[in-house]
Design a protein around this motif. Sequence first.
Motif, mmCIF file in Angstrom:
data_model
loop_
_atom_site.group_PDB
_atom_site.id
_atom_site.type_symbol
_atom_site.label_atom_id
_atom_site.label_comp_id
_atom_site.label_asym_id
_atom_site.label_seq_id
_atom_site.Cartn_x
_atom_site.Cartn_y
_atom_site.Cartn_z
ATOM 1 N N ARG A 70 -5.558 12.820 -5.772
ATOM 2 C CA ARG A 70 -6.158 11.235 -6.003
ATOM 3 C C ARG A 70 -6.118 10.601 -4.622
ATOM 4 N N LEU A 71 -5.020 10.558 -4.139
ATOM 5 C CA LEU A 71 -4.691 9.782 -2.960
ATOM 6 C C LEU A 71 -5.267 10.457 -1.422
ATOM 7 N N GLU A 74 -9.005 9.377 -2.225
ATOM 8 C CA GLU A 74 -9.294 7.970 -1.832
ATOM 9 C C GLU A 74 -9.074 7.925 -0.287
ATOM 10 N N THR A 78 -12.891 6.922 1.863
ATOM 11 C CA THR A 78 -12.715 5.707 2.726
ATOM 12 C C THR A 78 -12.920 5.855 4.068
#
Length: 283
Positions: A70-71, A74, A78
């Motif tokens: 998930r990180l 992200e 971004t």
Amino acid sequence: MADVLAPAPLGAPARPRAGAGRIALRTVGLAYVAVLVLVPLGIITWRALSPGAAAFWAAISSEQAVTAFRLTAEVSITSVLLGTAFGVALGILLTRYHFVGRRLLGVLADLPMAVSPIVAGLALVLVYGHKGWLGAPLESAGIDIIYAVPGMILATTFVSLPLVLREVVPVLQEVGTDQEQAARVLGAGGWHTFWRITVPTIKPALTYGVVLALARCVGEFGAVAVVSGNVSGAGQTQTTTLVIAERVQQMEPGAYQLAFVLIVTTVAALLVAASLRRKDELS
């Protein structure tokens, strides 16, 4: 005999020479791909899948792995968005405007390709760290950069920025400014010209650069390792690459399975990029 020894007429296409030289080049190319690419990837794939489906699922579905995935998503998404915005803006600046220091700016834009990612991470620590130039004012304002997700995004954006920029710049240079100037003469504003003329022109190259940047961001390790703090558990700042490194160092199971997921993701991105490039060449 004279006909055989006579040189080929000027302008005639040269006949390709099939011989030992071409075979040697092919052998070197195949050896390079096999030794440095296929064999390591094959070993990782075998190590990841040989324990069985249950072990594979357990490795990639653990809480630490899911949080890392998930990180990673992200930070990567971004960073790609920021890199795309800065890359397009910088590309337009370098190809549409003439100013003092333009060549220097172009060289600096390529700097992330030449500088080690670890050096880039260290530079970010010196600027945004606790004792850095901007670290103390930001911390007093309640903004954490280093050892937090914002610092990881900055580091990943830094290393991936040239991938978008260097795909967009040649296209902007090739098409010139005729269409954009015609649009302005007809009354189109700056943003209207950008969205209706510039973006469609650079769309294939931009898409290719974005896919390459995404593949680069997903696999980034050095710069992120310096600025992340490498924290697991609550408030985790470990991307998938950092989790893999930790498990390898501590000889914990699951490293090969996570590496296999990253390999599949990166290869898929590269195949998409190659398909887009091929489609653009044929169109």
